[in-house]
Design an enzyme around this catalytic site. Structure first.
Site, PDB file in Angstrom:
ATOM      1  N   LYS A 134       0.857  -1.190   0.000  1.00 23.36           N
ATOM      2  CA  LYS A 134       0.000   0.000   0.000  1.00 23.36           C
ATOM      3  C   LYS A 134       0.892   1.238   0.000  1.00 23.36           C
ATOM      4  O   LYS A 134       1.777   1.375   0.866  1.00 23.36           O
ATOM      5  CB  LYS A 134      -0.857  -0.017   1.262  1.00 23.36           C
ATOM      6  CG  LYS A 134      -2.269   0.480   1.086  1.00 23.36           C
ATOM      7  CD  LYS A 134      -3.054   0.211   2.376  1.00 23.36           C
ATOM      8  CE  LYS A 134      -4.441   0.763   2.312  1.00 23.36           C
ATOM      9  NZ  LYS A 134      -5.137   0.623   3.597  1.00 23.36           N
TER      10      LYS A 134
HETATM   11  O1  G3P Z   1      -7.951   1.399   5.364  1.00 21.78           O
HETATM   12  C1  G3P Z   1      -8.256   2.629   4.828  1.00 21.78           C
HETATM   13  C2  G3P Z   1      -9.630   3.161   5.198  1.00 21.78           C
HETATM   14  O2  G3P Z   1     -10.594   2.173   5.034  1.00 21.78           O
HETATM   15  C3  G3P Z   1      -9.678   3.844   6.527  1.00 21.78           C
HETATM   16  O3  G3P Z   1     -10.989   4.110   6.943  1.00 21.78           O
HETATM   17  O4  G3P Z   1     -12.531   4.699   8.762  1.00 21.78           O
HETATM   18  O5  G3P Z   1     -10.121   5.339   8.959  1.00 21.78           O
HETATM   19  O6  G3P Z   1     -11.622   6.500   7.350  1.00 21.78           O
HETATM   20  P1  G3P Z   1     -11.321   5.226   8.058  1.00 21.78           P
END
Ligand code: G3P
Length: 221
Positions: free
Chosen positions: A83
């Site tokens: 990533k």
């Molecule tokens: O893994 C990346 C993403 O899904 C993070 O989500 O909830 O931290 O905005 P969030």
């Protein structure tokens, strides 16, 4: 549509993998920090549990170090997707890793223009963050619609749209209606997809009526 789970929690991953509904895992530095466990050991274990792609994120911001980190992460297992953040250094790293046959997930995507660049760089996955856009009053699902439309216009864009930062079941439903390839979903939201009060109510009624018959399926000779 494929389902990835967005967590680094081994117990949650194992439980969801056992359902047979899981196609991959995404982690990020915040999710790893939340576990309090060793990063390499955790990712290695996840790669053994889940057959599909497991995203592990680089933490450098300059291209040379990102590339070295990406190559090191790719050595953990064949199902690692490195990533990288959506920066110029990240895109440059994406291009080289992709050319080497390593899966790359370009993360922190917030615009269609960024998604075009990720596809140009040969990304395996582009991760647009819908929830974080919604959080600031923007249209997260509008971004997914734009990216799906753009990618469909070009047969040389092989990048899969991995909807990230999902907050609730309707994000998953809307992503599916738009034809997004993958949703990466927090465990709690993934589990909530199955829930419907009429399912529970209907099942209770069926079981109560069945009990009245005094019969048993397995008890039948
Ligand atoms: O893994 C990346 C993403 O899904 C993070 O989500 O909830 O931290 O905005 P969030």
């Amino acid at each position: 549509m494929k389902f990835f789970v967005d967590t680094a929690d081994i117990a949650e991953i194992s439980e969801l993998n056992d359902t047979g509904l899981l196609d991959g895992v995404t982690t990020n530095p915040s999710l790893v920090a939340k576990t309090g466990k060793d990063f390499f050991a955790t990712v290695k274990e996840i790669c053994k549990i889940v057959k599909g792609p497991v995203s592990a994120e680089v933490t450098a911001t300059d291209h040379a170090t990102m590339l070295a980190e990406g190559r090191k992460l790719a050595e953990i297992a064949t199902n690692i997707a490195v990533k990288v953040p959506l920066t110029l250094d990240g895109l440059k790293t994406c291009k080289l890793l992709s050319d080497d046959g390593i899966m790359v997930n370009v993360t922190l995507c917030f615009s269609p223009a960024q998604a075009i660049l990720a596809a140009k760089a040969g990304a395996t996955f582009i991760s647009p963050f819908v929830g974080r856009l919604d959080d600031i009053g923007h249209d997260g699902m509008g971004l997914i619609a734009d990216i799906v439309q753009i990618y469909n216009n070009y047969s040389d864009f092989q990048t899969e749209v991995l909807v990230a930062s999902i907050r609730h079941p309707m994000h998953v439903v809307e992503a599916a209606k738009l034809g997004a390839d993958i949703c990466t979903v927090p465990p709690a939201v993934l589990k909530s997809l199955v829930k419907h009060p009429l399912t529970d109510k209907g099942l209770d009624a069926f079981l109560a009526d069945w009990k009245k018959t005094g019969q048993s399926i397995l008890g039948n000779p």
